[in-house]
Design an enzyme around this catalytic site. Sequence first.
Site, mmCIF file in Angstrom:
data_model
loop_
_atom_site.group_PDB
_atom_site.id
_atom_site.type_symbol
_atom_site.label_atom_id
_atom_site.label_comp_id
_atom_site.label_asym_id
_atom_site.label_seq_id
_atom_site.Cartn_x
_atom_site.Cartn_y
_atom_site.Cartn_z
ATOM 1 N N LYS A 85 0.848 -1.204 0.000
ATOM 2 C CA LYS A 85 0.000 0.000 0.000
ATOM 3 C C LYS A 85 0.875 1.243 0.000
ATOM 4 O O LYS A 85 1.888 1.295 0.714
ATOM 5 C CB LYS A 85 -0.879 -0.033 1.251
ATOM 6 C CG LYS A 85 -1.847 1.144 1.371
ATOM 7 C CD LYS A 85 -2.687 1.003 2.629
ATOM 8 C CE LYS A 85 -3.727 2.097 2.759
ATOM 9 N NZ LYS A 85 -4.557 1.947 3.969
ATOM 10 N N SER A 160 -9.433 1.989 3.281
ATOM 11 C CA SER A 160 -8.611 2.704 2.338
ATOM 12 C C SER A 160 -7.617 1.817 1.574
ATOM 13 O O SER A 160 -7.043 2.272 0.577
ATOM 14 C CB SER A 160 -7.836 3.796 3.063
ATOM 15 O OG SER A 160 -6.993 3.220 4.048
ATOM 16 N N SER A 184 -9.488 -0.365 7.510
ATOM 17 C CA SER A 184 -8.969 -0.262 6.137
ATOM 18 C C SER A 184 -8.324 -1.507 5.560
ATOM 19 O O SER A 184 -8.052 -1.532 4.362
ATOM 20 C CB SER A 184 -7.970 0.885 6.043
ATOM 21 O OG SER A 184 -8.666 2.078 5.889
HETATM 22 N N1 GLN Z 1 -12.721 4.522 6.999
HETATM 23 C C1 GLN Z 1 -12.013 4.899 8.188
HETATM 24 C C2 GLN Z 1 -11.548 6.320 8.081
HETATM 25 O O1 GLN Z 1 -11.817 6.926 7.101
HETATM 26 C C3 GLN Z 1 -10.873 3.964 8.444
HETATM 27 C C4 GLN Z 1 -9.737 4.177 7.541
HETATM 28 C C5 GLN Z 1 -8.529 3.360 7.916
HETATM 29 O O2 GLN Z 1 -8.597 2.339 8.589
HETATM 30 N N2 GLN Z 1 -7.387 3.852 7.515
HETATM 31 O O3 GLN Z 1 -10.945 6.858 8.938
#
Ligand code: GLN
Length: 492
Positions: A85, A160, A184
């Site tokens: 990532k 994400s 994420s």
């Molecule tokens: N969707 C969550 C956020 O926007 C989690 C994102 C993540 O785990 N990086 O913060």
Amino acid sequence: MEKPHNLTVRQALTALKNGSLSSEELTRACLTQIERLEGTVHAFITLTAEKALENARAADARRMAARRHPDEPLPPLLGLPIAVKDLLTLSGVRCTCGSRILENFIPPFTATAVQRLLDAGVVIVGKTNTDEFAMGSSTENSAFGVTFNPWDTRRVPGGSSGGSAAAVAARMIPAALGTDTGGSVRQPAAFCGVTGIKPTYGRVSRYGLVAYGSSLDTVGVLARSAEDAAILFWPMAGFDPLDATTIEQPAADWQPPSPEMLRGLRIGVPKEYFLPGMQPEVEEKVRAAIQTLADLGAAVQEISLPHTEYALPVYYLIAPAEASANLARYDGVRFGYRAEAETLSELFNRSRSEGFGAEVKRRIMLGTYALSAGYYEAYYGQAQKVRTLIRQDFEQAFQQVDVIAAPVTPTTAFRIGEHRDDPLAMYLEDVFTLPTNLAGVPGLAFPVGFDRQELPIGMQLMAPHFQEEILFSIAHLYQQHTRWHLHAPPLI
Ligand code: GLN
């Protein structure tokens, strides 16, 4: 034999070891699949094809040379291609974090998690797409365009770590690293029908992981089975002097368990994780998967995690508060994008206004507000107290049960654009994944079926701190008895 890009991590390593496949052939096969589908899926921000092939050839040469010295052990993952990532640094390769502000940032150092896998022999083929600074649940917030769900390209892959999940689902790569601050790794794993581990906070070093919410951030793995995820996970884990929140834990040498392991295992099903508004098929398939575990010998009981409903507001105070502090460093002076400006404050203002996307700005404003004098106690302070209650919910539950089973998300993958103008609807995607991050416990998501539109449904298992082993074991035994994780999206 399967086409090389279809091989699992376990199969690929066997083929590399017995000489039936070279790392160069395997890496080339992955790059060909990427070339074939990248126009449709868009899983990557940066490809490092040349370097990957060079490293693959070096791995092959090393394996050849070792034939003359059979006693010298080779790195366990020698020649295995993976993707990373684009929120984890790899020295000399740009790390954008899905943001314009870091579009040209070339880090001079490598994240510990990535370095440990390199030491174990992996070949990195590229950096995958992500919501900007990992803020999002759909990969729509990337400055480099959305990633499309390989099961239905009108839909999001989740986020994400959407690029990593889509790449694994589309058989572009056998496994990829992701990060999980509030879901994420697990939510995109569920949306793309792959397996993803979010470790215990402190189990894998955060050094070189670009910070979002520092008390919540974790590095995890997405792969096509629990066994594959475990193979990559253990070499990454453990104490790192460069991250003071990691702790010394004996590195478990995880081996596939015997089916006996499920006998009498106590599985708790939290009643707060089945909401009236959720997609009925999600509940149905998750309950069926729990029944499968019961049929294999587990003892299932209903439990309560009473403060679950507060996880969402607590997370959306704590994560933006930490983000607003972490993102202060992107000021146009030290790294990243620098705007034209006459004065210093104009430089800060312009660089940040032009460099950050809308969601990141929203989070910075929310976080700055929550931390501001006069509001700190009412918001951030209060959220920290409720976070403790959420952690205690888990501690109490784990006195009654060994693991907790629940859905990963209330629905299957939604359409691209569906939540674009409604940030709250987007935040609601995370209701079932946030509590584990707030409590710091590990969670593992894996596919347990499909809805009527052939979209994957995921289940998550949660365990006490530092018990990732039991999660891998249960999911592995489930996958030995079912075939959901073997389904491939139509476009491959
Ligand atoms: N969707 C969550 C956020 O926007 C989690 C994102 C993540 O785990 N990086 O913060």
